[in-house]
Design a protein around this motif. Structure first.
Motif, PDB file in Angstrom:
ATOM      1  N   THR A   1      84.384  33.484  33.669  1.00 25.60           N
ATOM      2  CA  THR A   1      83.414  35.309  33.096  1.00 25.60           C
ATOM      3  C   THR A   1      83.297  36.118  32.746  1.00 25.60           C
ATOM      4  O   THR A   1      84.185  36.552  33.612  1.00 25.60           O
ATOM      5  CB  THR A   1      82.195  34.850  32.339  1.00 25.60           C
ATOM      6  N   ILE A   2      82.574  37.012  32.333  1.00 24.06           N
ATOM      7  CA  ILE A   2      83.094  38.510  32.991  1.00 24.06           C
ATOM      8  C   ILE A   2      81.691  38.936  32.653  1.00 24.06           C
ATOM      9  O   ILE A   2      81.415  39.066  31.902  1.00 24.06           O
ATOM     10  CB  ILE A   2      84.214  39.678  31.351  1.00 24.06           C
ATOM     11  N   VAL A   3      82.390  39.945  33.218  1.00 30.66           N
ATOM     12  CA  VAL A   3      81.089  40.591  34.112  1.00 30.66           C
ATOM     13  C   VAL A   3      80.627  41.422  32.464  1.00 30.66           C
ATOM     14  O   VAL A   3      81.069  42.247  31.927  1.00 30.66           O
ATOM     15  CB  VAL A   3      80.884  41.427  34.833  1.00 30.66           C
ATOM     16  N   LYS A   4      78.813  41.189  32.074  1.00 29.74           N
ATOM     17  CA  LYS A   4      78.245  41.391  31.135  1.00 29.74           C
ATOM     18  C   LYS A   4      76.976  41.986  30.899  1.00 29.74           C
ATOM     19  O   LYS A   4      76.476  41.298  31.590  1.00 29.74           O
ATOM     20  CB  LYS A   4      78.772  40.815  29.851  1.00 29.74           C
ATOM     21  N   PRO A   5      76.350  42.753  30.676  1.00 33.82           N
ATOM     22  CA  PRO A   5      76.887  44.009  30.211  1.00 33.82           C
ATOM     23  C   PRO A   5      78.366  44.757  30.630  1.00 33.82           C
ATOM     24  O   PRO A   5      78.284  44.934  31.883  1.00 33.82           O
ATOM     25  CB  PRO A   5      76.463  45.231  30.190  1.00 33.82           C
ATOM     26  N   SER A   6      79.504  45.317  30.406  1.00 35.75           N
ATOM     27  CA  SER A   6      80.618  46.003  30.749  1.00 35.75           C
ATOM     28  C   SER A   6      80.575  46.621  31.421  1.00 35.75           C
ATOM     29  O   SER A   6      81.637  47.048  32.456  1.00 35.75           O
ATOM     30  CB  SER A   6      81.681  46.039  28.902  1.00 35.75           C
TER      31      SER A   6
ATOM     32  N   THR B   1      69.645  45.977  28.387  1.00 41.61           N
ATOM     33  CA  THR B   1      67.858  46.465  28.200  1.00 41.61           C
ATOM     34  C   THR B   1      68.504  48.164  27.652  1.00 41.61           C
ATOM     35  O   THR B   1      69.458  48.756  28.144  1.00 41.61           O
ATOM     36  CB  THR B   1      67.641  46.926  29.382  1.00 41.61           C
ATOM     37  N   GLN B   2      67.506  48.097  27.182  1.00 44.41           N
ATOM     38  CA  GLN B   2      67.435  49.720  26.129  1.00 44.41           C
ATOM     39  C   GLN B   2      67.669  50.564  27.207  1.00 44.41           C
ATOM     40  O   GLN B   2      68.266  52.028  27.201  1.00 44.41           O
ATOM     41  CB  GLN B   2      65.881  50.077  25.737  1.00 44.41           C
ATOM     42  N   GLU B   3      67.541  51.303  28.540  1.00 46.68           N
ATOM     43  CA  GLU B   3      67.266  51.944  28.979  1.00 46.68           C
ATOM     44  C   GLU B   3      68.619  51.773  29.513  1.00 46.68           C
ATOM     45  O   GLU B   3      69.527  52.878  29.390  1.00 46.68           O
ATOM     46  CB  GLU B   3      66.717  51.407  30.590  1.00 46.68           C
ATOM     47  N   LEU B   4      69.799  50.510  29.675  1.00 51.21           N
ATOM     48  CA  LEU B   4      70.714  50.980  30.466  1.00 51.21           C
ATOM     49  C   LEU B   4      71.829  51.408  28.398  1.00 51.21           C
ATOM     50  O   LEU B   4      72.682  51.821  29.049  1.00 51.21           O
ATOM     51  CB  LEU B   4      71.435  49.041  30.814  1.00 51.21           C
ATOM     52  N   LYS B   5      71.368  50.458  28.094  1.00 56.15           N
ATOM     53  CA  LYS B   5      72.476  51.876  26.522  1.00 56.15           C
ATOM     54  C   LYS B   5      72.144  52.731  26.340  1.00 56.15           C
ATOM     55  O   LYS B   5      73.230  53.155  26.613  1.00 56.15           O
ATOM     56  CB  LYS B   5      71.503  50.864  25.633  1.00 56.15           C
ATOM     57  N   GLU B   6      70.620  53.416  27.091  1.00 58.86           N
ATOM     58  CA  GLU B   6      70.759  54.771  26.601  1.00 58.86           C
ATOM     59  C   GLU B   6      71.654  55.046  27.853  1.00 58.86           C
ATOM     60  O   GLU B   6      72.423  56.408  27.525  1.00 58.86           O
ATOM     61  CB  GLU B   6      69.058  55.403  27.030  1.00 58.86           C
ATOM     62  N   ARG B   7      71.538  54.505  29.054  1.00 54.10           N
ATOM     63  CA  ARG B   7      73.021  55.627  30.336  1.00 54.10           C
ATOM     64  C   ARG B   7      73.924  55.275  30.425  1.00 54.10           C
ATOM     65  O   ARG B   7      74.495  56.033  30.255  1.00 54.10           O
ATOM     66  CB  ARG B   7      72.351  54.939  31.429  1.00 54.10           C
TER      67      ARG B   7
ATOM     68  N   GLU C   1      82.408  48.031  22.264  1.00 53.82           N
ATOM     69  CA  GLU C   1      83.773  48.104  22.640  1.00 53.82           C
ATOM     70  C   GLU C   1      84.127  47.870  23.487  1.00 53.82           C
ATOM     71  O   GLU C   1      84.382  47.838  24.632  1.00 53.82           O
ATOM     72  CB  GLU C   1      84.485  47.212  21.071  1.00 53.82           C
ATOM     73  N   GLN C   2      83.572  49.087  23.407  1.00 55.86           N
ATOM     74  CA  GLN C   2      84.491  49.893  24.774  1.00 55.86           C
ATOM     75  C   GLN C   2      83.082  50.791  26.015  1.00 55.86           C
ATOM     76  O   GLN C   2      83.412  52.014  26.590  1.00 55.86           O
ATOM     77  CB  GLN C   2      85.262  51.608  24.127  1.00 55.86           C
ATOM     78  N   SER C   3      82.037  50.247  25.759  1.00 56.34           N
ATOM     79  CA  SER C   3      80.699  50.556  26.506  1.00 56.34           C
ATOM     80  C   SER C   3      80.093  49.226  27.140  1.00 56.34           C
ATOM     81  O   SER C   3      80.529  48.609  27.376  1.00 56.34           O
ATOM     82  CB  SER C   3      80.000  51.291  26.194  1.00 56.34           C
ATOM     83  N   SER C   4      78.224  48.827  26.523  1.00 51.97           N
ATOM     84  CA  SER C   4      77.900  48.084  27.025  1.00 51.97           C
ATOM     85  C   SER C   4      77.483  47.154  26.315  1.00 51.97           C
ATOM     86  O   SER C   4      77.139  45.952  26.361  1.00 51.97           O
ATOM     87  CB  SER C   4      76.703  48.770  27.311  1.00 51.97           C
TER      88      SER C   4
END
Lengths: 412, 412
Positions: free
Chosen positions: A154-159, B41-47, B28-31
């Protein structure tokens, strides 16, 4: 195969005579240019020229695939298969200058409304000059303790977004779930919030703990993509911490970087092909995977990505299987340079039977990101479902029957 | 420009909603990945998430440019301009992982029947992290002694086949002819019949002799394309012999190789783009030169090839001029990273007036292979004809009038 010439195969499309177009290719990439040059003697041409070894017109098309080609009043647009050969003496057994020679300016020549490099064949001098994969399938099985069947990965996700500790916690979950292989995402190498050294430290502590308890050491491909000296140093850190794999993004690092890594590495190199689309997506332009992957195999790639069946990208299944089979086909009799194919992209418990049926082997890494982490019953069920699907495929049992006694499979 | 985010511009073509397609790129190119992941999480996405900063639909097309995209029942195929941005925090100021981030898997996504990267913009942290061109225009003029006007250059031809002594004899002829700049062909680096060290020795003896007699030292770009440690050693040899330029093939060496060379170099780096066609030839796939060249400028390319007007390849003149102008446009206010454009490919005394009119400067290298060596009155007349054509262009005199008093010009 001649010992003193190397060859490349192309698919060309041209509005001019295919023979003249092929000769222009040979001239441009060896001793010719667009006008006759003093010093280009007959003797020099015989010694240095590329030769058209094969030419077969395969079809006519009504529209040019790519714009910019010369207009020709003389007739149809034709597609042909062309093989050129060059004397090794022109460049020596040198992968970097091989790249400039078999590829170079060809894609821009006005003679072509399409040009794709399909394959290369190299004499043994190249095999002696480069490391090739030092681990390949056998070494990867030995280090991961997976004697038969695919490595379930598997791949670490979130990327991107996890710090070292969050990454390590995820690895803990996955190791507990029985995973064989984990890779960093190609978007995470040494981000300020997830520094490489701290990540290796945190992740290897978890992996070593599990190994001490269970005897199974998960193979983690740490993304060392970076400058040469940084990659060497990061590789050495992974070795020092007991890690068993490093990863590099081929199109970021480039060939000189990969060769340096190949010569240095004491661990399997997991080669990621991100960016492959811009090299290959148009069928009449760029690179076939078969030709392109040979450069990296010789440079030392132990694992190479090939996409997966029914993937989330544009590539069709035939192309995926052709790529994977090519990695398993020897490049040289004495030094086969077999790279272990890595199947990934939208993979789940659905694809193993067809993958196994078409590839005919389970010597591969089967990586599912969402397919494991997003399994409704959690990662352990995700890993189980993949392994059960592969077991079913290998043992020839239809997955549906097999699922009667292996409930995790049914949920995918 | 934000100090904590980097940006990339794309031209996309998609059968789905352009907004949804752009958001898929960002995911695809981030989280993100193709399913919802625990831990995202929402916090991770915002960051960590990439953001769609700009989206403008520019046209509809009736046929997809590239096959393999998802079928959509919902409507037309649309083209749009898209700008994405990412937090620098995701990767740090790291060119190699920038490559994986702005390019990566995008070209393969099913959402697209066309995707081309048009430009990138980087915050100052990148300027501090990389060498950039150490010589550029000013340093090249100083080392070559050409204070104004273009450097008139040529390429060793035949491209391959000459040994060190024949190369040196050609250089002798060209130096006597008054040439400013000569480059190895990209097909010759360290061939067994023309070993690098012997070539440098033979060529530099000639160049140093001429310099001692005339005070003018011809700049010779020695093709050091090879493995990292070999490139460093070859560079050092050129320095030791009094040479003033080294050359590398970007698509052979790759980014890690070029950065290593950029950090090491004490001479201008002449960057050859052979292979550029496979990255760029389809207008709805791959790379614009503007975006691609920024990676190499930051890595340290002092000279970069841009093709030439009315060239022998497929590229049109507008594209050539756009490329050259982009190299002359600062990347950062404190560190402009200006690379000197190199015009070549079928160049002769014909193109200078239009080149100068459209570019507005003569801060460039103007390289003619056949245009010099195949001049009917010999190489000296070839060099003269190019210089006279440039003088005419710069002084605003029509070439035809100028030729009345400068006979070599008339013959081309």
């Amino acid at each position: 195969m001649s010992t003193d010439r190397f060859e490349a195969d192309y698919l060309i499309e041209t509005p001019v005579s295919p023979q003249a177009a092929a000769e222009a290719m040979a001239g441009e990439q060896s001793s010719g240019t667009f006008v006759k040059i003093p010093g280009e003697t007959q003797e020099l041409k015989e010694r240095s020229s590329a030769r058209v070894e094969y030419l077969e017109v395969i079809e006519e098309v009504s529209c040019p695939s790519l714009s910019g080609a010369a207009q020709s009043p003389e007739g149809p647009i034709q597609r042909a298969m062309v093989t050129l050969s060059w004397p090794v003496e022109n460049i020596g057994p040198d992968l970097l200058n091989l790249m400039a020679t078999v590829s170079g300016n060809l894609f821009e020549l006005k003679q072509f409304s399409g040009l794709r490099i399909l394959d290369i064949r190299l004499p043994d001098a190249f095999a002696s000059a480069y490391p090739g994969p030092r681990f390949g399938i056998e070494g990867t099985r030995r280090l991961s303790g997976v004697g038969t069947g695919p490595l379930i990965g598997t791949i670490v996700k979130p990327s991107v977004g996890f710090g070292p500790d969050e990454t390590a916690r995820l690895v803990d979950t996955l190791a507990s779930a029985g995973i064989d292989f984990i890779k960093d995402d190609e978007l995470q190498a040494n981000g300020p919030s997830c520094p490489f050294d701290e990540r290796v430290d945190a992740v290897m502590r978890v992996i070593n703990d599990h190994a001490n308890r269970t005897g199974k050491k998960v193979m983690f491909a740490f993304n060392i993509t970076g400058e040469i000296d940084d990659m060497r140093r990061r590789h050495d850190l992974v070795v020092a911490k007991g890690g068993t794999c490093v990863m590099a993004s081929l199109n970021s690092v480039g060939l000189a970087g990969m060769i340096a890594l190949g010569r240095h590495a004491e661990l399997p190199i997991h080669a990621h092909r991100n960016g492959w689309g811009y090299l290959s997506r148009h069928p009449m332009l760029g690179w076939s995977y078969v030709a392109w992957s040979k450069f990296w195999r010789l440079a030392g790639a132990d694992h190479m990505h090939v996409n997966g069946l029914s993937n989330k990208f544009c590539e069709d299944d035939d192309s995926v299987i052709t790529s994977a089979k090519s990695l398993l086909t020897p490049m040289f009799s004495e030094k086969p340079c077999i790279s272990m194919p890595v199947f990934s992209s939208g993979q789940s418990a659905v694809q193993p039977p067809e993958t196994y049926r078409r590839l005919g082997t389970s010597d591969l890494i089967y990586a599912a990101g969402g397919g494991i982490m997003a399994h409704p019953d959690g990662p352990a069920a995700g890993v189980d479902s993949l392994r059960q699907s592969w077991d079913a495929a290998i043992s020839g049992v239809e997955a549906e029957d097999y699922a009667l006694t292996h409930p995790h499979l049914l949920e995918h």
